[in-house]
Design an enzyme around this catalytic site. Structure first.
Site, PDB file in Angstrom:
ATOM      1  N   GLU A  96       0.969   1.353  15.067  1.00  0.00           N
ATOM      2  CA  GLU A  96       0.985   2.784  14.736  1.00  0.00           C
ATOM      3  C   GLU A  96       1.044   2.860  13.223  1.00  0.00           C
ATOM      4  O   GLU A  96       2.063   2.514  12.616  1.00  0.00           O
ATOM      5  CB  GLU A  96       2.188   3.470  15.395  1.00  0.00           C
ATOM      6  CG  GLU A  96       2.073   4.986  15.419  1.00  0.00           C
ATOM      7  CD  GLU A  96       2.687   5.634  14.199  1.00  0.00           C
ATOM      8  OE1 GLU A  96       1.906   5.967  13.271  1.00  0.00           O
ATOM      9  OE2 GLU A  96       3.898   5.821  14.160  1.00  0.00           O
ATOM     10  N   LEU A  97      -0.064   3.277  12.615  1.00  0.00           N
ATOM     11  CA  LEU A  97      -0.245   3.108  11.178  1.00  0.00           C
ATOM     12  C   LEU A  97      -0.325   4.456  10.452  1.00  0.00           C
ATOM     13  O   LEU A  97       0.195   5.456  10.912  1.00  0.00           O
ATOM     14  CB  LEU A  97      -1.495   2.253  10.936  1.00  0.00           C
ATOM     15  CG  LEU A  97      -1.515   0.912  11.699  1.00  0.00           C
ATOM     16  CD1 LEU A  97      -2.832   0.178  11.464  1.00  0.00           C
ATOM     17  CD2 LEU A  97      -0.328   0.039  11.313  1.00  0.00           C
ATOM     18  N   GLU A 144      -2.881   8.634   1.587  1.00  0.00           N
ATOM     19  CA  GLU A 144      -1.617   9.032   2.210  1.00  0.00           C
ATOM     20  C   GLU A 144      -0.538   9.060   1.132  1.00  0.00           C
ATOM     21  O   GLU A 144      -0.171   8.031   0.577  1.00  0.00           O
ATOM     22  CB  GLU A 144      -1.241   8.055   3.324  1.00  0.00           C
ATOM     23  CG  GLU A 144      -0.040   8.504   4.125  1.00  0.00           C
ATOM     24  CD  GLU A 144       0.265   7.575   5.284  1.00  0.00           C
ATOM     25  OE1 GLU A 144       0.734   8.064   6.329  1.00  0.00           O
ATOM     26  OE2 GLU A 144       0.053   6.358   5.153  1.00  0.00           O
ATOM     27  N   ILE A 145      -0.018  10.244   0.838  1.00  0.00           N
ATOM     28  CA  ILE A 145       0.957  10.406  -0.242  1.00  0.00           C
ATOM     29  C   ILE A 145       2.359  10.063   0.231  1.00  0.00           C
ATOM     30  O   ILE A 145       3.147   9.445  -0.470  1.00  0.00           O
ATOM     31  CB  ILE A 145       0.909  11.846  -0.798  1.00  0.00           C
ATOM     32  CG1 ILE A 145      -0.488  12.148  -1.348  1.00  0.00           C
ATOM     33  CG2 ILE A 145       1.968  12.035  -1.882  1.00  0.00           C
ATOM     34  CD1 ILE A 145      -0.679  13.591  -1.786  1.00  0.00           C
ATOM     35  N   LYS A 166      12.775  -6.574  13.862  1.00  0.00           N
ATOM     36  CA  LYS A 166      13.099  -6.565  12.432  1.00  0.00           C
ATOM     37  C   LYS A 166      13.059  -5.132  11.921  1.00  0.00           C
ATOM     38  O   LYS A 166      11.994  -4.518  11.873  1.00  0.00           O
ATOM     39  CB  LYS A 166      12.100  -7.397  11.622  1.00  0.00           C
ATOM     40  CG  LYS A 166      12.540  -7.546  10.152  1.00  0.00           C
ATOM     41  CD  LYS A 166      11.409  -7.950   9.227  1.00  0.00           C
ATOM     42  CE  LYS A 166      10.658  -6.756   8.680  1.00  0.00           C
ATOM     43  NZ  LYS A 166      11.465  -5.904   7.770  1.00  0.00           N
ATOM     44  N   PRO A 167      14.198  -4.573  11.529  1.00  0.00           N
ATOM     45  CA  PRO A 167      14.175  -3.234  10.926  1.00  0.00           C
ATOM     46  C   PRO A 167      13.676  -3.308   9.491  1.00  0.00           C
ATOM     47  O   PRO A 167      13.700  -4.380   8.868  1.00  0.00           O
ATOM     48  CB  PRO A 167      15.655  -2.814  10.972  1.00  0.00           C
ATOM     49  CG  PRO A 167      16.415  -4.104  10.918  1.00  0.00           C
ATOM     50  CD  PRO A 167      15.565  -5.117  11.628  1.00  0.00           C
ATOM     51  N   LYS A 210       5.148   6.232  -6.712  1.00  0.00           N
ATOM     52  CA  LYS A 210       3.814   6.382  -6.116  1.00  0.00           C
ATOM     53  C   LYS A 210       3.468   7.859  -5.949  1.00  0.00           C
ATOM     54  O   LYS A 210       2.348   8.285  -6.255  1.00  0.00           O
ATOM     55  CB  LYS A 210       3.762   5.674  -4.758  1.00  0.00           C
ATOM     56  CG  LYS A 210       2.455   5.897  -3.996  1.00  0.00           C
ATOM     57  CD  LYS A 210       2.579   5.479  -2.543  1.00  0.00           C
ATOM     58  CE  LYS A 210       1.363   5.916  -1.740  1.00  0.00           C
ATOM     59  NZ  LYS A 210       1.506   5.631  -0.300  1.00  0.00           N
ATOM     60  N   CYS A 223       4.249   9.849   9.247  1.00  0.00           N
ATOM     61  CA  CYS A 223       2.874   9.359   9.441  1.00  0.00           C
ATOM     62  C   CYS A 223       1.950  10.478   9.905  1.00  0.00           C
ATOM     63  O   CYS A 223       0.743  10.429   9.668  1.00  0.00           O
ATOM     64  CB  CYS A 223       2.858   8.211  10.432  1.00  0.00           C
ATOM     65  SG  CYS A 223       3.626   8.619  12.015  1.00  0.00           S
TER      66      CYS A 223
END
Length: 423
Positions: free
Chosen positions: A190-191, A322-323, A114-115, A275, A225
């Site tokens: 992979e976060l 994490e910006i 799933k992209p 954000k 990331c």
């Protein structure tokens, strides 16, 4: 299918990706907003490398003969894990799709991918190339859709044996929960990251360190990331480093991503755009010094000014969260022990870097920082042959290299009683 035939199919797919390089790079820029030059010279070559490298692994995935005691012949088989659900992000759509598809096919798995709903175009074109390459029907399946529907269906399905996900830590937790509530499928994640980039005053080339720290943050509009989003600079060098960093940020061209002179395009969508602006505002309110940027670029589109903050402290939101945008935070430190503790004071552990001409300092930082990758006097150097993944809440498992292939395999032990073992 023989392993050698799987390798041939991966190389054939690589030939087609190479043939359609211009089209794929154009689609990638249309979908993501990243500069076309980056899509063509960075993303496409890296995607192609995945296919070439893992094609080489297809017939080299082997088990072992084990000298177990007694009259037994003992060996292991390395078998494909089975059906792999792959879920990819919007920042590097094609490269990360092939980072999952190539090793899975090399190992003999089938894939349901799933992209990201924001950026499906290159993955959909890839599906046509997979068919053209002669990959059998049903081996690779591309399923566009939203995370709560298509993504959740993959993660909760009883017949999916493994999920490989790249994306946010929040979604990674949801995927782990879905695995536990379904069939305990294998998970690799992979976060996110908040990577420290540590620059000592004895750095060999200050301008080079400034330039690399700049690219570590502003590349791909900060949507990476491994972004070096905590730039720690030793106090003796701090003022000079800030001044030169601001100068580079002001010169970095923002605009039409199809212009060859543009280095930053728009952010991916309104959600990410807003954000980033909220986090920039939090930096102002919490007392960081805004050196440049800090707002919207132009009056239309999701463009954000290249932003640099100095006098940042570890308790500020911009130093902790994490910006994923073009925002550089420059923090001051005094000693190696101090900066090591501060670098590790995060829930993330994806990457880190250190710039120094002192090998003792470099190795001390490399061995002390809790991160899956540490670069010394360089940043974001990547290759399919190199394992990549995170510590702590930056993920589970590895992509790339032999370790990346093993993520798509199961080990089976076979023990056979024999009349006599001549060994």
């Amino acid at each position: 299918m023989d392993a050698a035939q799987r390798a041939i199919l991966l190389h054939r797919l690589g030939d087609l990706v190479e043939r359609d390089r211009t089209m794929l790079a154009t689609l990638e820029t249309l979908d993501t907003g990243k500069p076309y030059l980056s899509s063509y010279t960075d993303d496409l070559p890296f995607a192609l490398k995945q296919l070439r490298y893992f094609a080489g692994w297809a017939d080299k995935i082997t088990g072992k003969t084990i000298p177990a005691p007694g009259n037994y012949f003992c060996y292991t088989r390395v078998e494909p894990v089975g059906v792999v659900g792959a879920i990819t992000p919007w920042n590097f759509p094609l490269a990360i799709a092939l980072q999952k598809i190539a090793p899975a096919l090399a190992a003999g798995c089938v894939v349901v991918l799933k992209p990201a709903e924001q950026t499906p175009l290159t993955t959909l074109h890839l599906a046509s190339l997979i068919k053209e390459a002669g990959v059998p029907p049903g081996v690779v399946n591309i399923v566009p859709g939203y995370g709560p529907t298509a993504g959740a269906a993959i993660c909760e399905h009883q017949d999916v044996d493994k999920v490989s996900f790249t994306g946010s830590t929040e979604v990674g937790k949801v995927i782990m929960s879905a695995s536990g509530q379904s069939n305990l499928k294998r998970i690799s994640l992979e976060l996110g990251g908040k990577s420290p980039n540590i620059v000592f005053a004895d750095v060999h080339d200050v301008d080079q360190a400034v330039a690399m720290a700049h690219d570590a943050v502003f590349y791909n509009m900060g949507q990476s990331c491994v972004s070096g989003s905590r730039t720690y600079v030793q106090e003796k060098l701090y003022d000079e480093f800030v001044r030169k960093s601001v100068d580079l940020a002001r010169k970095r061209a923002i605009g039409d991503p199809f212009s060859m002179s543009v280095q930053n395009g728009p952010q991916i969508d309104s959600e990410q755009f807003n954000k980033i602006l909220r986090l920039i505002e939090s930096g102002k309110q919490q007392g960081a010094k805004l050196e440049c940027g800090g707002g919207r670029h132009g009056d239309k589109g999701y463009f954000i000014e290249n932003t640099v903050f100095s006098n940042v402290t570890d308790d500020m939101r911009i130093a902790k969260e994490e910006i994923f945008g073009p925002v550089q935070q420059i923090l001051k430190f005094k000693t190696m022990d101090e900066v090591t503790k501060r670098a590790n004071n995060t829930t993330y552990g994806l990457a880190a870097a250190v710039f120094t001409k002192d090998i003792d300092k470099a190795l001390s930082i490399a061995h002390s920082v809790k991160a899956g990758t540490v670069w010394v006097n360089c940043y974001d150097v990547a290759d399919p042959s190199v394992p990549f993944g995170g510590f702590k809440m930056s993920g589970l498992g590895r992509e790339g290299g032999e370790d990346g292939v093993k993520e798509f395999c199961e080990i089976k032990t076979v023990t056979i009683k024999v009349p006599e073992k001549n060994s």
